[in-house]
Enzyme design. Sequence first.
Site, PDB file in Angstrom:
ATOM      1  N   HIS A 168     -17.940  21.889 -45.092  1.00 27.70           N
ATOM      2  CA  HIS A 168     -18.395  23.366 -44.549  1.00 27.70           C
ATOM      3  C   HIS A 168     -16.838  24.519 -45.406  1.00 27.70           C
ATOM      4  O   HIS A 168     -17.221  25.786 -45.302  1.00 27.70           O
ATOM      5  CB  HIS A 168     -18.668  24.328 -43.372  1.00 27.70           C
ATOM      6  CG  HIS A 168     -20.169  23.864 -44.047  1.00 27.70           C
ATOM      7  ND1 HIS A 168     -20.599  22.164 -43.547  1.00 27.70           N
ATOM      8  CD2 HIS A 168     -21.611  24.488 -43.636  1.00 27.70           C
ATOM      9  CE1 HIS A 168     -22.046  21.840 -43.383  1.00 27.70           C
ATOM     10  NE2 HIS A 168     -22.383  23.362 -42.949  1.00 27.70           N
ATOM     11  N   GLU A 206     -30.237  18.519 -53.851  1.00 25.12           N
ATOM     12  CA  GLU A 206     -29.142  19.222 -54.909  1.00 25.12           C
ATOM     13  C   GLU A 206     -29.105  18.270 -55.973  1.00 25.12           C
ATOM     14  O   GLU A 206     -29.325  19.458 -57.372  1.00 25.12           O
ATOM     15  CB  GLU A 206     -28.071  19.268 -53.978  1.00 25.12           C
ATOM     16  CG  GLU A 206     -27.945  20.282 -53.442  1.00 25.12           C
ATOM     17  CD  GLU A 206     -28.207  19.880 -51.892  1.00 25.12           C
ATOM     18  OE1 GLU A 206     -29.396  19.129 -51.464  1.00 25.12           O
ATOM     19  OE2 GLU A 206     -28.973  20.606 -51.040  1.00 25.12           O
TER      20      GLU A 206
HETATM   21  C1  LIG Z   1     -27.118  18.866 -48.662  1.00 25.46           C
HETATM   22  C2  LIG Z   1     -27.241  20.312 -47.870  1.00 25.46           C
HETATM   23  N1  LIG Z   1     -27.521  20.702 -48.386  1.00 25.46           N
HETATM   24  C3  LIG Z   1     -28.050  22.121 -47.509  1.00 25.46           C
HETATM   25  C4  LIG Z   1     -27.249  22.040 -46.629  1.00 25.46           C
HETATM   26  C5  LIG Z   1     -27.324  23.247 -45.058  1.00 25.46           C
HETATM   27  N2  LIG Z   1     -28.566  23.092 -44.671  1.00 25.46           N
HETATM   28  C6  LIG Z   1     -28.265  22.928 -43.166  1.00 25.46           C
HETATM   29  S1  LIG Z   1     -29.406  22.182 -42.032  1.00 25.46           S
HETATM   30  C7  LIG Z   1     -30.173  22.737 -43.288  1.00 25.46           C
HETATM   31  C8  LIG Z   1     -31.721  22.085 -42.714  1.00 25.46           C
HETATM   32  C9  LIG Z   1     -31.924  21.567 -42.660  1.00 25.46           C
HETATM   33  O1  LIG Z   1     -33.665  21.596 -42.383  1.00 25.46           O
HETATM   34  P1  LIG Z   1     -34.291  19.754 -41.487  1.00 25.46           P
HETATM   35  O2  LIG Z   1     -33.426  19.092 -41.715  1.00 25.46           O
HETATM   36  O3  LIG Z   1     -35.425  20.140 -41.565  1.00 25.46           O
HETATM   37  O4  LIG Z   1     -33.649  20.201 -39.795  1.00 25.46           O
HETATM   38  P2  LIG Z   1     -33.421  20.808 -38.562  1.00 25.46           P
HETATM   39  O5  LIG Z   1     -32.243  22.129 -39.359  1.00 25.46           O
HETATM   40  O6  LIG Z   1     -34.760  21.975 -39.039  1.00 25.46           O
HETATM   41  O7  LIG Z   1     -33.408  20.292 -37.810  1.00 25.46           O
HETATM   42  C10 LIG Z   1     -29.973  23.419 -44.488  1.00 25.46           C
HETATM   43  C11 LIG Z   1     -30.626  23.219 -45.281  1.00 25.46           C
HETATM   44  C12 LIG Z   1     -26.842  21.496 -45.983  1.00 25.46           C
HETATM   45  N3  LIG Z   1     -26.356  21.352 -44.651  1.00 25.46           N
HETATM   46  N4  LIG Z   1     -26.847  20.225 -46.502  1.00 25.46           N
END
Ligand SMILES: Cc1ncc(C[n+]2csc(CCOP(=O)(O)OP(=O)(O)O)c2C)c(N)n1
Lengths: 323, 354
Positions: free
Chosen positions: B132, B63
Amino acid sequence: MKQDLILNLYRIMKRIRLVEEEIALQYPKWEMRCPTHLSIGQEAVAAALSMCIRKDDFAVSTHRGHAHYLAKGGSLKSMIAEIYGKSTGCSRGKGGSMHLIDKDVGFMGTSAIVGNSIPIGVGLALSAHLNFTDQISCVFLGDGATEEGVFYESVNFAVLKNLPVIFICENNLYSVYSPLEVRQPKGRKISKMVESIGATSLSGDGNDVTNCYRIFRNSVNSVRSGLGPYFIEFFTYRYKEHCGHEYDNNLGYRSVAEFETWKKRDPIELCKKQLLETDLSLIRKLDKIDQIIKEEISDAFLFAQNSPFPEPQEAFSGLYADS
Amino acid sequence: MKMTQIITYAEAIQQAIQNAMDLDDGVICFGLGVTDPKGIFGTTLGLEKEFGKKRVFDMPASENAMTGIAIGASLNGIKPVMTHQRLDFFLLAMDQLVNGASKLHYMFGKQLNVPITIRLILGRGWGQGPTHSQSLQAWFSHIPGLKVVMPTTPYDAKGLLLSSIFDLNPVIFIEHRWLHSSIGEVPKGDYRIPLHSALQISSGKDITIVSMSYLTIEAKKATNFLKTKNIHCDLIDLRSIKPIDWKCIYDSVERTGRLLVLDSGFTTGSVSGEVIARVSMDLYQKLKSPPSRMACPDFPEPTSYALTKDYYISAGDIAKKITSILEVPSEEIDNFLPKPAPHDTPGDYFKGPF
Ligand SMILES: Cc1ncc(C[n+]2csc(CCOP(=O)(O)OP(=O)(O)O)c2C)c(N)n1
Ligand SMILES: [Mg+2]
């Protein structure tokens, strides 16, 4: 590898799986009213680590933290109660599925913000270093979290200070609906990239629990003996939707063929096969294990469902620590 | 051909981006999930197909860097529209926003300007919890050089987003998740709503209600009910949080002599505090009673269903507050404006995702 050990790995994985499946089953009753990210398909890494670390070691995790919490020894009852928003929950209903904690077993919290818990884990490692203990700190993260600046900054500091931390990256190929190819350059090996920052780095099959175990046994020993941080990338796959209880292959962001390929390499089935290949009669033992787990889970759900909600006024307390 | 249409708030947002991209090849649209099958709650659906992968793209979970990259591109003719599914995720980018975007024009003696639009979605309900659900418009409005808007209706969402995209300055565009499925009449094609204008929704002599975003929906319910009790409110939807349309507020308070400000953010240091401070300083003589506000408690939003029961302000709470300011009975409010149940969804029609 000893049969008992593999049986234990099986048991821990199966426990996580059955807990997650029960959550998925109960979720559409709409009583667990918080965003919930299931770890079904990704049980092996957590289970293997749990056999290699001590209770007084630390761990932190992410929005997808149920498996890690349980593997570290977190109380099942408190976790289910937390997802139900009950006063007996591990965060007293303040946190929900994405904010699990069990300090008694060194599980120091999960975060709903991607990358947020990574430096916290490094800080816990710093504390062990300052306190002259031989505790280690385990930092769970996803592939998506390696895109956050705070990840690099945290690894850099951990390497700089030679801290006792293991970064455990579960690469499940996706961040929500976004595949790696829209987020990271083609051919990128996350572990290679991190190696160049100076952490000892490995990658491995995250669905082969005995392989995960071997990797962890060596790396935990190394980190505990003061040889500096490790980064381990495990390839694995989540079966359910990113957040929620359903399958989402209908959306088309990933192919059914890909899903089926991974399912054929289900970590629990692989482990079971390995066990039965050596001794078919183990099947009865496995059934018994499953039975005991199911009883424990049904107890935990009853406990959670029968627990009281916190009083609404509780929302307006607990902001500052009292001296 | 009809020049207006009945569409959702989410569709209005989508149309604004689509129209802007049509009008100006420099407009680009990106953010986590912008091109995914759900298209940020429908607000970016179809854009990649229409305008191509170069101008519409998903991004790494980065971000802060991506905000800086938007700033850099905007220095050379690009007009980025960046989206975050929760305002809370954008908090990682405070450096680029506060030390960068907001100041480049001023700091470099008017030689640079940063025409970026950052869409932030406010979460609420279904246990969104402490990280959130934060409604931090006050933070952004505290920073000189930023513009902040919070549209309530589909009409305003489209007109304000088009104005934001073509504004020469950084604009923080805040959408409440509970508004995305609301519907309203929206003109086809391009139209603009100035970024400094409040909207007077109803007029009445008894009290001025200043509101913002989703709270305006609750306030409307409250003021409609009070009308049946012969209580007439001036209801003003701020739309623009920075700059604030002071003239609209002052004109109203001069007529009514009373003020209630509704704010979706935490109480201390809120936008409502600023409104009340200025009105108190400038219109002290005209006030018949002390100004009041209703905002979120100075506590994080807890996750448990049981704990959010008294956390948010509902129409009934607003109506009761107004009657207490006016010192009139409030008896029937609980019957006509009961607490919604369940309280953690905007209504039965809403099937998530949150
Ligand atoms: C700073 C931030 N950006 C975006 C999000 C939205 N978000 C929640 S879970 C997620 C996926 C993250 O992917 P990964 O780290 O690969 O974990 P996975 O869900 O695959 O276990 C995102 C983008 C967030 N919670 N925090
Ligand atoms: Mg992932």
